[in-house]
Design a protein around this motif. Structure first.
Motif, PDB file in Angstrom:
ATOM      1  N   GLY A  60       0.636   2.042  -2.870  1.00  8.07           N
ATOM      2  CA  GLY A  60       0.167   0.923  -2.718  1.00  8.07           C
ATOM      3  C   GLY A  60      -1.414   0.931  -2.083  1.00  8.07           C
ATOM      4  N   GLY A  61      -1.943   2.104  -2.018  1.00  6.48           N
ATOM      5  CA  GLY A  61      -3.154   2.046  -1.505  1.00  6.48           C
ATOM      6  C   GLY A  61      -4.351   2.225  -2.358  1.00  6.48           C
ATOM      7  N   PRO A  62      -5.575   2.580  -2.018  1.00  2.50           N
ATOM      8  CA  PRO A  62      -6.701   2.358  -2.865  1.00  2.50           C
ATOM      9  C   PRO A  62      -7.234   3.806  -3.364  1.00  2.50           C
ATOM     10  N   LEU A  63      -6.326   4.832  -2.970  1.00  2.00           N
ATOM     11  CA  LEU A  63      -7.134   6.159  -3.328  1.00  2.00           C
ATOM     12  C   LEU A  63      -6.186   6.813  -4.299  1.00  2.00           C
ATOM     13  N   GLY A  64      -6.975   7.052  -5.491  1.00  2.00           N
ATOM     14  CA  GLY A  64      -6.087   7.638  -6.794  1.00  2.00           C
ATOM     15  C   GLY A  64      -6.462   8.876  -6.966  1.00  2.00           C
ATOM     16  N   PHE A  65      -5.644   9.931  -7.450  1.00  2.00           N
ATOM     17  CA  PHE A  65      -5.709  11.264  -7.818  1.00  2.00           C
ATOM     18  C   PHE A  65      -5.325  11.700  -9.277  1.00  2.00           C
ATOM     19  N   PRO A  66      -6.034  11.229 -10.131  1.00  4.98           N
ATOM     20  CA  PRO A  66      -5.250  11.252 -11.535  1.00  4.98           C
ATOM     21  C   PRO A  66      -5.023  12.825 -12.057  1.00  4.98           C
ATOM     22  N   PRO A  67      -3.614  13.202 -12.278  1.00  7.15           N
ATOM     23  CA  PRO A  67      -2.988  14.663 -12.452  1.00  7.15           C
ATOM     24  C   PRO A  67      -4.122  15.259 -13.506  1.00  7.15           C
TER      25      PRO A  67
END
Length: 396
Positions: free
Chosen positions: A62-69
Motif C-alpha cells: 500500500g506504499g509509494p515505493l515500487g521495485f518492478p521485477p
C-alpha cells in the motif's frame, strides 16, 4: 528546466547558446512535477531512516515505493550504492552539500522570474502537511520537528486552516503543519512558455533533435552543431550521454506518476497540500489540480504501470477530495543518483565538457541556482558554492 534556466543565464552573460533537445512536446519530468519549490528538503532521501522504513513503504503493502521485477538489474546495484550513501557520515555530508544549494534556491527563482518579466509565476505561500490518523499525526509531526528543514520554518496550522483542510474531504484532519519559506510554480505550462520565450528573446537557438556527442582530441563535439563548450543537462538521458564519453553514472529512472483534473472545485488560493499517510501531494495550478505520488525505480522506457494511476484515483476517492473525472494521466522519470545529490561540474574526460543533471526530486527547486553555478564555471570564475560534493567522479 535546468537546461532552459542555464541557457538564459549564459545568454545574459554574453554567450551564444544553442539548446539541443528532442522533447518538443514537453514530456520530460520537468514539466509534470508537483510544482513545489522544496527548500525544506535539506536531508537527502538516502538515509538510514528511509532504509528502515522501506518495508512499510513498498507498493505491494500500500506504499509509494515500487521495485518492478523486470528492472532488478537497474535497482539492485542502485540500491547497494544507496545503502553506502545512507551511512550516517555520508548522510551528514549530503546535508551539508544540499543546505547552501537549497538556501539559495528561492532567491534564485525570484530573481529569474523578475528578469524574464513573469514574477507572478512564483508563489511563496509555503505548503501544508496533514494527517488524518492520530498515530500518524504524532509520528509525522515529531519527524518533521526533528528534521533539518533549512531556510523553511514549520509551524502549527491554525484552527481556521485545519478547518479548511478538513473541508477538502469527508474525514476531519487529526493534525496539520504549515511550512513557510517554501513555494510553488503557479503553472508549469506557463513557466515552460515563459522560459522558452525568454531564451529566444535573448538570442538563444533551439535545435529539435537528439544530441549525439563524440570525443575527439580531448574535447567533445555535438554532431551537426558548431560549439566551443558543451553542457550535458538532459535529465535521465544524461546517463547514456556521459557514459558514452567514459564517465561512470549510476543513475536510475525514478518514475513518478500524477493525475490531473479540472480546477473548478479546488480552492484557488490553497498552497500545495501533502497527504503524508498517502505519500501524495496535491497542487493547484491555474487551470488544473494535480495529485502526484510514487517512487518507482525502473527503466527509462518501460511502459507505465496503470496500477499507480488507479491507486492515485482511489486515494482521491477514499479521501473524498474535490477532484472530478475525467483525469489526465502522466508518468515521468526523475534523474536520481544513489546519494540523492546532483551532478554539477566540469568533466575530467574532455576539457570543454560540463554537466548539470541528477537533481532527483529537486530539479524544479534547484534549476535557477544550478544555472548560476554553471554560468560561473563557463566564465572561468569561482562558483558561489563549493562544487566538490557534486563532482561525478565521486562514483568513479
Amino acid at each position: 528546466m535546468v537546461g532552459l534556466c542555464t541557457g538564459i543565464a549564459l545568454l545574459e552573460a554574453g554567450h551564444h547558446v544553442s539548446i539541443v533537445d528532442d522533447d518538443a512536446e514537453g514530456k520530460a519530468a520537468s514539466w509534470g512535477n508537483a510544482g513545489h519549490i522544496a527548500v525544506e528538503q535539506v536531508e537527502p532521501l538516502a538515509s538510514m531512516s528511509m532504509v528502515r522504513s522501506l518495508p512499510q513503504r513498498l507498493f505491494l503493502r500500500g506504499g509509494p515505493l515500487g521495485f518492478p521485477p523486470s528492472a532488478i538489474a537497474e535497482w539492485m546495484p542502485f540500491g547497494l550504492r544507496l545503502l553506502t550513501a545512507a551511512r550516517p557520515a555520508q548522510f551528514r555530508k549530503g546535508c551539508q552539500a544540499l543546505a547552501p544549494l537549497l538556501a539559495g534556491s528561492m532567491p534564485a527563482w525570484t530573481s529569474l522570474v523578475e528578469r524574464i518579466g513573469a514574477p507572478e509565476l512564483v508563489k511563496q505561500d509555503g505548503h501544508f502537511v496533514l494527517w488524518h490518523g492520530e498515530r500518524a499525526a504524532r509520528e509525522g509531526r515529531a519527524s518533521w520537528m526533528a528534521s533539518n528543514t533549512g531556510s523553511a520554518q514549520v509551524q502549527d496550522a491554525t484552527d481556521a486552516e485545519r478547518a479548511m483542510l478538513s473541508a477538502l474531504g469527508r474525514a476531519p484532519v487529526a493534525d496539520a503543519i504549515r511550512f513557510t519559506g517554501s513555494g510553488q510554480i503557479a503553472d508549469l505550462g506557463d513557466l515552460r512558455q515563459a522560459l522558452g520565450n525568454a531564451f529566444a528573446q535573448r538570442g538563444g537557438k533551439r535545435v529539435t533533435q537528439r544530441a549525439e556527442l563524440r570525443a575527439a582530441g580531448g574535447r567533445v563535439e555535438i554532431a551537426g552543431i558548431d560549439t566551443e563548450q558543451v553542457l550535458v543537462c538532459a535529465g535521465v538521458r544524461s546517463r547514456e550521454l556521459m557514459e558514452h564519453l567514459g564517465h561512470k553514472v549510476p543513475m536510475i529512472a525514478e518514475r513518478g506518476y500524477h493525475i490531473r483534473a479540472d480546477a473548478s472545485h479546488w480552492p484557488a488560493d490553497l498552497p500545495p497540500v501533502v497527504f503524508e499517510e498517502r505519500s501524495m501531494i496535491v497542487t493547484r495550478y491555474r487551470n488544473a489540480v494535480q495529485a502526484a505520488s510514487f517512487v518507482e525505480l525502473g527503466k527509462v522506457d518501460a511502459p507505465a504501470d496503470p496500477r499507480k494511476w488507479e491507486r492515485l484515483e482511489r486515494h482521491v476517492a477514499e479521501l473524498g477530495l474535490p477532484l472530478r473525472r475525467p483525469f489526465r494521466r502522466w508518468m515521468g522519470c526523475r534523474p536520481t543518483l544513489p546519494d540523492y545529490l546532483p551532478a554539477i561540474g566540469r568533466s575530467t574526460k574532455a576539457s570543454n565538457l560540463l554537466y548539470a543533471f541528477g537533481h532527483q526530486h529537486l530539479g524544479l527547486t534547484l534549476a535557477p541556482i544550478t544555472a548560476r553555478l554553471v554560468a560561473s564555471m563557463v566564465a572561468g570564475e569561482q562558483p558561489e558554492l563549493p562544487l566538490a560534493p557534486f563532482d561525478i567522479q565521486r562514483f568513479a
